[in-house]
Design a protein around this motif. Structure first.
Motif, mmCIF file in Angstrom:
data_model
loop_
_atom_site.group_PDB
_atom_site.id
_atom_site.type_symbol
_atom_site.label_atom_id
_atom_site.label_comp_id
_atom_site.label_asym_id
_atom_site.label_seq_id
_atom_site.Cartn_x
_atom_site.Cartn_y
_atom_site.Cartn_z
ATOM 1 N N THR A 22 -84.056 -17.491 36.392
ATOM 2 C CA THR A 22 -83.243 -18.342 37.263
ATOM 3 C C THR A 22 -82.141 -17.532 37.932
ATOM 4 O O THR A 22 -81.927 -17.642 39.144
ATOM 5 N N GLU A 23 -81.453 -16.692 37.154
ATOM 6 C CA GLU A 23 -80.409 -15.841 37.730
ATOM 7 C C GLU A 23 -80.990 -14.851 38.733
ATOM 8 O O GLU A 23 -80.406 -14.620 39.792
ATOM 9 N N LEU A 24 -82.135 -14.279 38.390
ATOM 10 C CA LEU A 24 -82.781 -13.324 39.284
ATOM 11 C C LEU A 24 -83.208 -14.005 40.577
ATOM 12 O O LEU A 24 -83.053 -13.450 41.667
ATOM 13 N N SER A 25 -83.707 -15.207 40.457
ATOM 14 C CA SER A 25 -84.100 -15.992 41.624
ATOM 15 C C SER A 25 -82.907 -16.226 42.555
ATOM 16 O O SER A 25 -83.020 -16.068 43.769
ATOM 17 N N GLN A 26 -81.773 -16.569 41.989
ATOM 18 C CA GLN A 26 -80.566 -16.786 42.789
ATOM 19 C C GLN A 26 -80.064 -15.482 43.390
ATOM 20 O O GLN A 26 -79.665 -15.439 44.554
ATOM 21 N N LEU A 27 -80.092 -14.413 42.609
ATOM 22 C CA LEU A 27 -79.616 -13.114 43.071
ATOM 23 C C LEU A 27 -80.413 -12.612 44.273
ATOM 24 O O LEU A 27 -79.852 -12.111 45.240
ATOM 25 N N LEU A 28 -81.733 -12.783 44.213
ATOM 26 C CA LEU A 28 -82.606 -12.265 45.267
ATOM 27 C C LEU A 28 -82.942 -13.299 46.339
ATOM 28 O O LEU A 28 -83.614 -12.972 47.309
ATOM 29 N N SER A 29 -82.496 -14.523 46.133
ATOM 30 C CA SER A 29 -82.804 -15.628 47.064
ATOM 31 C C SER A 29 -84.312 -15.778 47.257
ATOM 32 O O SER A 29 -84.814 -15.936 48.373
ATOM 33 N N LYS A 30 -85.022 -15.719 46.154
ATOM 34 C CA LYS A 30 -86.478 -15.892 46.140
ATOM 35 C C LYS A 30 -86.827 -16.935 45.098
ATOM 36 O O LYS A 30 -86.114 -17.112 44.121
ATOM 37 N N SER A 31 -87.931 -17.609 45.315
ATOM 38 C CA SER A 31 -88.358 -18.622 44.352
ATOM 39 C C SER A 31 -88.847 -17.956 43.071
ATOM 40 O O SER A 31 -89.228 -16.783 43.063
#
Length: 68
Positions: free
Chosen positions: A18-27
Motif C-alpha cells: 500500500t505504501e509502495l503504491s502511494q509512493l509510486l502512484s501505481k495500483s
C-alpha cells in the motif's frame, strides 16, 4: 538525487504494498505485475504471508530508473 543522509533505521524500514503504491502512484495490481516481470526489487517475507520491500532497495531502484 537521493543522498545517503538517511539514518540506518529509516533506510532499512520495510514498506508495504500500500505504501509502495502511494509512493509510486501505481495500483497494487501494476506493482504485482512489475514484481512478476522482474521490474521491481524482490520483496522480503516478514511473517507468514506478509511481505514488504526494504525502503533502501526501493530508493536504490528509483535512483537507477532516472533518465539521463
Amino acid at each position: 538525487m537521493i543522498t545517503n543522509t538517511t539514518s540506518f533505521t529509516e533506510s532499512n524500514r520495510v514498506i508495504s504494498i500500500t505504501e509502495l503504491s502511494q509512493l509510486l502512484s501505481k495500483s497494487r495490481v501494476s506493482l504485482w505485475r512489475w514484481q512478476r516481470d522482474g521490474v521491481l526489487p524482490l520483496p522480503i517475507k516478514i511473517q507468514g504471508r506478509t511481505i514488504g520491500w526494504r525502503e533502501s532497495a526501493i530508493l536504490e531502484w528509483l535512483e537507477s530508473q532516472e533518465v539521463s
